[in-house]
Design a protein around this motif. Structure first.
Motif, short mmCIF file in Angstrom:
data_model
loop_
_atom_site.label_atom_id
_atom_site.label_comp_id
_atom_site.label_asym_id
_atom_site.label_seq_id
_atom_site.Cartn_x
_atom_site.Cartn_y
_atom_site.Cartn_z
N GLU A 116 -66.41 -108.35 -17.93
CA GLU A 116 -66.72 -108.48 -16.50
C GLU A 116 -66.01 -109.69 -15.90
N LYS A 117 -65.97 -110.80 -16.65
CA LYS A 117 -65.27 -111.99 -16.18
C LYS A 117 -63.77 -111.71 -16.05
N CYS A 118 -63.23 -110.97 -17.01
CA CYS A 118 -61.81 -110.62 -16.94
C CYS A 118 -61.52 -109.80 -15.68
N ILE A 119 -62.37 -108.83 -15.40
CA ILE A 119 -62.16 -107.99 -14.23
C ILE A 119 -62.28 -108.81 -12.94
N SER A 120 -63.22 -109.75 -12.91
CA SER A 120 -63.39 -110.57 -11.70
C SER A 120 -62.21 -111.51 -11.48
N ARG A 121 -61.42 -111.74 -12.54
CA ARG A 121 -60.25 -112.63 -12.44
C ARG A 121 -58.93 -111.87 -12.52
N ILE A 122 -58.99 -110.56 -12.46
CA ILE A 122 -57.82 -109.73 -12.73
C ILE A 122 -56.70 -109.96 -11.73
N HIS A 123 -57.04 -110.39 -10.50
CA HIS A 123 -56.01 -110.63 -9.49
C HIS A 123 -55.53 -112.09 -9.47
N THR A 124 -56.09 -112.91 -10.36
CA THR A 124 -55.64 -114.31 -10.48
C THR A 124 -55.27 -114.56 -11.94
N PRO A 125 -54.04 -114.23 -12.32
CA PRO A 125 -53.62 -114.28 -13.73
C PRO A 125 -53.87 -115.62 -14.42
N GLU A 126 -53.72 -116.73 -13.70
CA GLU A 126 -53.92 -118.02 -14.36
C GLU A 126 -55.37 -118.21 -14.79
N ARG A 127 -56.31 -117.72 -13.99
CA ARG A 127 -57.73 -117.81 -14.37
C ARG A 127 -58.05 -116.82 -15.48
N LEU A 128 -57.44 -115.66 -15.43
CA LEU A 128 -57.63 -114.66 -16.48
C LEU A 128 -57.10 -115.20 -17.81
N ASP A 129 -55.91 -115.77 -17.78
CA ASP A 129 -55.32 -116.31 -19.01
C ASP A 129 -56.19 -117.42 -19.60
N ALA A 130 -56.79 -118.23 -18.74
CA ALA A 130 -57.59 -119.37 -19.21
C ALA A 130 -58.80 -118.90 -20.02
N ILE A 131 -59.51 -117.88 -19.54
CA ILE A 131 -60.71 -117.44 -20.29
C ILE A 131 -60.32 -116.67 -21.55
N ILE A 132 -59.17 -115.98 -21.52
CA ILE A 132 -58.71 -115.29 -22.72
C ILE A 132 -58.33 -116.29 -23.80
N ARG A 133 -57.60 -117.33 -23.42
CA ARG A 133 -57.22 -118.36 -24.39
C ARG A 133 -58.46 -119.08 -24.93
N GLN A 134 -59.42 -119.32 -24.05
CA GLN A 134 -60.65 -119.98 -24.49
C GLN A 134 -61.36 -119.13 -25.54
N LEU A 135 -61.43 -117.82 -25.32
CA LEU A 135 -62.08 -116.93 -26.29
C LEU A 135 -61.30 -116.91 -27.60
N GLY A 136 -59.97 -116.93 -27.51
CA GLY A 136 -59.15 -116.95 -28.71
C GLY A 136 -59.40 -118.20 -29.55
N ARG A 137 -59.50 -119.35 -28.89
CA ARG A 137 -59.80 -120.59 -29.60
C ARG A 137 -61.19 -120.56 -30.22
N HIS A 138 -62.13 -119.94 -29.51
CA HIS A 138 -63.49 -119.82 -30.03
C HIS A 138 -63.50 -118.97 -31.30
N HIS A 139 -62.76 -117.86 -31.30
CA HIS A 139 -62.70 -117.00 -32.47
C HIS A 139 -62.00 -117.71 -33.63
#
Length: 204
Positions: A116-139
């Motif tokens: 849901e967070k990804c979809i809410s940021r889908i039109h702002t790639p920099e914000r989308l990339d930030a949460i994806i990278r954060q999840l990657g670091r968490h994993h």
């Protein structure tokens, strides 16, 4: 009273469900490199039309968020039972009890919350990339194998495909495949750079 989920939902819902799952996995492998810890050099691309389609189709899933998340994990554990071992609070849960597990539902809602967070940021790639990278670091921090990251996409798509039918079509499927390829790329990039900071160079 909570909803009831069958661990055989995927098999029972359609005679060709396993065939469709195999097709999705093969198609998804065209977008990403599932067995490699290093993301491909080419960044998956999501078009503007696909971004809007993702927003619209996700809006139709609002009332089924919990169910979709549970189906995702049930399908994932059926296809790859070893993955259950990476979830400490449910790794000892017998398969037939998973559908009613409160812990599984918690994991399911967490994953759906991320989508849901990804979809809410889908039109702002920099914000989308930030949460994806954060999840990657968490994993990476918790020792999740990078090779398992791309396995989530096909299972999610199979679950929402059943929910959105008959609204589902090839264009919608491509949009979701692209999104999960993009997520897998970003997460694996973050995990690889966390492990080997000099392994990756920025791509444009």
């Amino acid at each position: 009273m909570g909803a009831k989920y069958s661990r055989r939902t995927f098999e029972d819902s359609s005679e060709d469900c396993q065939r469709q799952k195999s097709i999705l996995v093969r198609r998804f492998s065209l977008f990403t490199s599932p067995k490699s810890a290093v993301p491909p050099k080419a960044v998956p691309h999501i078009t503007d039309e696909e971004r809007q389609l993702l927003v619209d189709s996700f809006g139709n899933l609002k009332n089924s968020i919990s169910q979709i998340g549970v189906l995702l994990f049930i399908g994932l554990f059926e296809s790859h039972p070893e993955m259950q071992g990476f979830f400490g609070d449910i790794k000892e849960c017998p398969p037939h009890l998973l559908p009613q597990s409160k812990q599984l539902r918690t994991h399911a809602l967490r994953v759906m919350g991320f989508i849901e967070k990804c979809i809410s940021r889908i039109h702002t790639p920099e914000r989308l990339d930030a949460i994806i990278r954060q999840l990657g670091r968490h994993h990476f921090k918790y020792g999740a194998p990078p090779g398992y990251i791309p396995l989530v996409g096909p299972q999610f798509i199979l679950a929402i495909r059943m929910t959105l039918d008959p609204q589902w079509d090839a264009v919608t499927e491509d949009a979701w495949l692209n999104l999960f390829a993009y997520i897998a790329y970003g997460m694996k990039q973050a995990m690889a750079s966390s492990s080997h900071p000099d392994l990756l160079t920025p791509t444009t």
